[in-house]
Write an enzyme that holds these catalytic residues in place. Sequence first.
Site, PDB file in Angstrom:
ATOM      1  N   SER A 183      79.588 -21.979 -22.244  1.00 41.02           N
ATOM      2  CA  SER A 183      79.377 -23.312 -22.821  1.00 41.02           C
ATOM      3  C   SER A 183      79.673 -24.343 -21.744  1.00 41.02           C
ATOM      4  O   SER A 183      79.878 -23.993 -20.584  1.00 41.02           O
ATOM      5  CB  SER A 183      80.237 -23.497 -24.052  1.00 41.02           C
ATOM      6  OG  SER A 183      81.575 -23.444 -23.671  1.00 41.02           O
TER       7      SER A 183
ATOM      8  N   LYS B 127      78.563 -36.596 -23.706  1.00 39.47           N
ATOM      9  CA  LYS B 127      78.179 -36.726 -25.110  1.00 39.47           C
ATOM     10  C   LYS B 127      77.909 -38.180 -25.507  1.00 39.47           C
ATOM     11  O   LYS B 127      78.574 -39.093 -25.049  1.00 39.47           O
ATOM     12  CB  LYS B 127      79.314 -36.182 -26.002  1.00 39.47           C
ATOM     13  CG  LYS B 127      79.707 -34.755 -25.692  1.00 39.47           C
ATOM     14  CD  LYS B 127      78.706 -33.759 -26.217  1.00 39.47           C
ATOM     15  CE  LYS B 127      78.881 -33.531 -27.684  1.00 39.47           C
ATOM     16  NZ  LYS B 127      79.548 -32.343 -28.097  1.00 39.47           N
TER      17      LYS B 127
ATOM     18  N   CYS C  78      78.195 -59.626 -64.384  1.00 40.79           N
ATOM     19  CA  CYS C  78      77.980 -60.575 -65.488  1.00 40.79           C
ATOM     20  C   CYS C  78      77.964 -59.911 -66.861  1.00 40.79           C
ATOM     21  O   CYS C  78      77.890 -60.593 -67.873  1.00 40.79           O
ATOM     22  CB  CYS C  78      76.678 -61.351 -65.268  1.00 40.79           C
ATOM     23  SG  CYS C  78      75.209 -60.338 -65.527  1.00 40.79           S
TER      24      CYS C  78
ATOM     25  N   LYS D 185      73.828 -31.164 -13.998  1.00 40.67           N
ATOM     26  CA  LYS D 185      74.021 -29.902 -13.288  1.00 40.67           C
ATOM     27  C   LYS D 185      73.841 -30.122 -11.793  1.00 40.67           C
ATOM     28  O   LYS D 185      72.847 -30.742 -11.381  1.00 40.67           O
ATOM     29  CB  LYS D 185      72.991 -28.874 -13.770  1.00 40.67           C
ATOM     30  CG  LYS D 185      73.117 -28.561 -15.257  1.00 40.67           C
ATOM     31  CD  LYS D 185      71.976 -27.727 -15.781  1.00 40.67           C
ATOM     32  CE  LYS D 185      72.152 -27.509 -17.287  1.00 40.67           C
ATOM     33  NZ  LYS D 185      70.997 -26.847 -17.900  1.00 40.67           N
TER      34      LYS D 185
ATOM     35  N   ASP E 237      43.868 -28.689 -35.734  1.00 37.47           N
ATOM     36  CA  ASP E 237      44.494 -27.527 -36.375  1.00 37.47           C
ATOM     37  C   ASP E 237      43.420 -26.613 -36.947  1.00 37.47           C
ATOM     38  O   ASP E 237      43.541 -25.385 -36.904  1.00 37.47           O
ATOM     39  CB  ASP E 237      45.424 -27.975 -37.507  1.00 37.47           C
ATOM     40  CG  ASP E 237      46.664 -28.648 -36.953  1.00 37.47           C
ATOM     41  OD1 ASP E 237      46.763 -28.767 -35.710  1.00 37.47           O
ATOM     42  OD2 ASP E 237      47.519 -29.068 -37.763  1.00 37.47           O
ATOM     43  N   ALA E 238      42.369 -27.228 -37.489  1.00 39.15           N
ATOM     44  CA  ALA E 238      41.310 -26.446 -38.121  1.00 39.15           C
ATOM     45  C   ALA E 238      40.619 -25.556 -37.087  1.00 39.15           C
ATOM     46  O   ALA E 238      40.341 -24.381 -37.340  1.00 39.15           O
ATOM     47  CB  ALA E 238      40.296 -27.376 -38.769  1.00 39.15           C
TER      48      ALA E 238
ATOM     49  N   LYS F  72      70.655 -33.074 -23.698  1.00 38.89           N
ATOM     50  CA  LYS F  72      71.447 -32.055 -24.387  1.00 38.89           C
ATOM     51  C   LYS F  72      70.873 -31.910 -25.796  1.00 38.89           C
ATOM     52  O   LYS F  72      71.123 -32.734 -26.677  1.00 38.89           O
ATOM     53  CB  LYS F  72      72.923 -32.440 -24.446  1.00 38.89           C
ATOM     54  CG  LYS F  72      73.777 -31.325 -25.020  1.00 38.89           C
ATOM     55  CD  LYS F  72      75.254 -31.587 -24.832  1.00 38.89           C
ATOM     56  CE  LYS F  72      76.101 -30.379 -25.209  1.00 38.89           C
ATOM     57  NZ  LYS F  72      75.843 -29.823 -26.515  1.00 38.89           N
TER      58      LYS F  72
ATOM     59  N   CYS G 149      76.063 -54.761 -66.212  1.00 41.49           N
ATOM     60  CA  CYS G 149      76.271 -55.295 -64.868  1.00 41.49           C
ATOM     61  C   CYS G 149      77.771 -55.525 -64.645  1.00 41.49           C
ATOM     62  O   CYS G 149      78.412 -56.179 -65.473  1.00 41.49           O
ATOM     63  CB  CYS G 149      75.507 -56.605 -64.715  1.00 41.49           C
ATOM     64  SG  CYS G 149      75.869 -57.461 -63.168  1.00 41.49           S
TER      65      CYS G 149
ATOM     66  N   CYS H 289      69.915 -55.490 -63.136  1.00 40.25           N
ATOM     67  CA  CYS H 289      70.719 -56.303 -64.037  1.00 40.25           C
ATOM     68  C   CYS H 289      69.764 -57.314 -64.664  1.00 40.25           C
ATOM     69  O   CYS H 289      68.983 -57.963 -63.969  1.00 40.25           O
ATOM     70  CB  CYS H 289      71.803 -57.026 -63.249  1.00 40.25           C
ATOM     71  SG  CYS H 289      72.442 -58.486 -64.080  1.00 40.25           S
TER      72      CYS H 289
HETATM   73  S1  IVH Z   1      73.394 -25.481 -20.009  1.00 42.19           S
HETATM   74  C1  IVH Z   1      76.376 -22.500 -18.391  1.00 42.19           C
HETATM   75  N1  IVH Z   1      71.687 -27.349 -20.721  1.00 42.19           N
HETATM   76  O1  IVH Z   1      75.004 -27.156 -25.194  1.00 42.19           O
HETATM   77  C2  IVH Z   1      75.920 -23.666 -19.166  1.00 42.19           C
HETATM   78  N2  IVH Z   1      73.096 -26.443 -22.395  1.00 42.19           N
HETATM   79  O2  IVH Z   1      77.923 -27.330 -25.001  1.00 42.19           O
HETATM   80  C3  IVH Z   1      74.942 -23.321 -20.188  1.00 42.19           C
HETATM   81  N3  IVH Z   1      72.711 -27.339 -24.636  1.00 42.19           N
HETATM   82  O3  IVH Z   1      75.696 -23.764 -25.601  1.00 42.19           O
HETATM   83  C4  IVH Z   1      74.450 -24.459 -20.961  1.00 42.19           C
HETATM   84  N4  IVH Z   1      71.065 -28.686 -24.096  1.00 42.19           N
HETATM   85  O4  IVH Z   1      73.536 -24.674 -26.615  1.00 42.19           O
HETATM   86  C5  IVH Z   1      72.658 -26.538 -21.136  1.00 42.19           C
HETATM   87  N5  IVH Z   1      70.094 -28.983 -21.209  1.00 42.19           N
HETATM   88  C6  IVH Z   1      71.060 -28.155 -21.622  1.00 42.19           C
HETATM   89  C7  IVH Z   1      71.481 -28.075 -22.960  1.00 42.19           C
HETATM   90  C8  IVH Z   1      72.520 -27.220 -23.318  1.00 42.19           C
HETATM   91  C9  IVH Z   1      71.814 -28.230 -25.086  1.00 42.19           C
HETATM   92  C10 IVH Z   1      73.717 -26.682 -25.500  1.00 42.19           C
HETATM   93  C11 IVH Z   1      73.782 -25.205 -25.352  1.00 42.19           C
HETATM   94  C12 IVH Z   1      75.181 -24.873 -24.954  1.00 42.19           C
HETATM   95  C13 IVH Z   1      75.919 -26.102 -25.375  1.00 42.19           C
HETATM   96  C14 IVH Z   1      77.140 -26.313 -24.508  1.00 42.19           C
END
Ligand code: IVH
Length: 698
Positions: free
Chosen positions: A88, A342, A439, A318, A39-40, A128, A436, A454
């Site tokens: 999402s 999840k 006791c 994906k 860091d330094a 995720k 306590c 105690c």
């Molecule tokens: S893809 C069209 N990839 O999860 C899809 N999302 O529940 C776009 N997230 O809003 C999301 N890790 O904030 C994707 N590897 C990942 C992710 C991820 C976290 C979050 C993201 C999104 C939410 C959806």
Amino acid sequence: MSSGSSVANTPAQQVDALRTQINEHNHRYYVLDAPLVSDAEYDRLMAELMAIEQAHPDLITPESPTQRVGAQPLAAFNSVRHAVPMRSLGNAFDPDDVQAFNKRVFDTLRDAGLAKAEDAVEYVAELKFDGLAVSLRYEGGRLVQAATRGDGQTGEDITSNIRTLRSVPLKLKGDYPEVLEVRGEVLMNRRDFEKLNQAQQRRGEKIFVNPRNAAAGSLRQLDPRITATRPLRFFAYGWGEIRIVHHGQTEMFRQEAGQAGMPRKTHAQMLDWLEALGLPVNGARKLVHGAEGLLAFYTETGAGRAALPFDIDGVVYKVNSLEAQDVLGYVARAPRFAVAHKFPAQEETTRLMGIEVQVGRTGAITPVARLQPVFVGGVTVTNATLHNEDEIRRKDVRVGDTVVVRRAGDVIPEVVGPVLDLRPADTSLFVMPEHCPVCGSAIERAEDEAISRCTGGLFCAAQRKQSLSHAAGRKALDIEGLGEKLVDQLVDSGRVKSLADLFTLTVIELAAYERMGRKSAENLVAALERARTPALGRLLYALGIRHVGETTARDLARHFGSVDAVMAADEASLLQVNEVGPVVAASILRFFAEPHNRDVIAALAAAGVHADAEAAPSGTDLRLAGKTLVLTGTMPNWTRDEATRHILAAGGKVSGSVSRKTAYVVAGEEAGSKLAKAAELGVPVLDEDGLKGLLGVS
Ligand code: IVH
């Protein structure tokens, strides 16, 4: 910093070189997780760059690493309309959901002629990240805008804040496109979060409940100088608008317009491309096939979850082929080609119904939260530790609060903190009781300690019960069949007042207790019979002397050879024992000064409990008896602790300095002056294998 001709480099060249170096160090630190400099040294490069820029302000560009913090505080965030909406993900919670997702994908692709019956679908599996989604817009390779997700269509302009994140390049590398919108997550590492909270507490500022909240709070600062002090990180996982100039014409690729025209053909290649442009893409991504491959990734990731430096709340799958993604398309706000699988939540909120105190073996009083039952970390939690009074104050949790409860891995559930926005008007503060609850003895707290205790000692039934359970434990007297429920009954009925009383129990008596048949009574009496001749170390450990753990107990046994000798020892002789310092010695002296402890020992002897002399050898017949060894350097397999334990077990001693009395020096890699000293004094030197040979272990 002369601009004269005697210096080979012009200031412009120096500035250029420094910026390249600094950016490279940022990239190595935040993206590759492999820093090259301290860091330094990093700070020194920054200072040098700043000095040159100050002398030549015309050389300052917005992409200079010195310009990450510079923007003035805002009155409010502007809104930003996303060029491509930020969607999402749908969720899967169990293997059936994942099978169903894979089947839907497969069926659709087969109907479209993109998959054959025997093909498993190819996916990219990712982490995720449990942070906040952001979209970064690069034009001409320069970061021009950053926005939060907002409602998916419109977010907030957080450009000045995002510019302070050192993992976010201000300028892209290589052959960047005309326009690139990168999507990803901003988060905070757990360790950074803890440090931040400690600093916040020192300054009397807001404590954050978890890294996600800390990241959110840091990103939503109107003053980017504050954001700059927060250790935020960014990982890219997707993209929005992309425009590339082809043959002088601008071509535009947008998600709704189809993925197939993207600069690469698969999601995996797109991520590699983003990485090559200098964007941080997390390495824990993997190509997998079919539901089986997805579930294996889930299991693997779940097992490694606690070891990750940041929180994740699941994994994301994906479909890899972008052409296939187009065929699958979107439903409502989520893609059909991706799903989030999840993990069971590690944190949940619930009501704090009350705070009770528990009394431990040494009288330590632990406040315990009584919670409205809540499912977290895969189990239903009704109680959680609050550690001590100061901790409750620090976290400001009050009875009646809605609290965040965390259970990560196999760790004991913990109350993280209150949700202040939900605090009702009638909450009450916790006050440590004066007496306590078991006791009635006074509860005291030493000035320099966080723990209240105690003062009832073994008069306190709670302490007595826990002492008995401790003595019956596997590392102590190993009395099989003496469970907690039976200990409760034996103490509550008044039949067992001390450890010695256990050894007077009979089969007939025991069989009369609840949930005890004749057979279990007989088994227990047999176990007690075996426990009558313990190794001396085990007996000393079973006594539950404060600060005397298993190892110290064994050392004491080896040094003194009998309970009587330990009891008779003064401070000076106690201090001669390995690892026994003034605190431990004082605790041992205090224990044996107590008349009732001496009574217990006399009663144990009267009940026929005699430490087994053979199991506690005096040391003369052991391989390293009377020999002192010195350890230096790093051994290939054994840690220093392990080596020490083996040497002690063989009757030897370990010393920190080499003298003529040293029997052997055991030297590992990077052994230092001790090795030279050994040569000087003619002390034999061994390596790890040599030591093992000496000990007769392999
Ligand atoms: S893809 C069209 N990839 O999860 C899809 N999302 O529940 C776009 N997230 O809003 C999301 N890790 O904030 C994707 N590897 C990942 C992710 C991820 C976290 C979050 C993201 C999104 C939410 C959806």
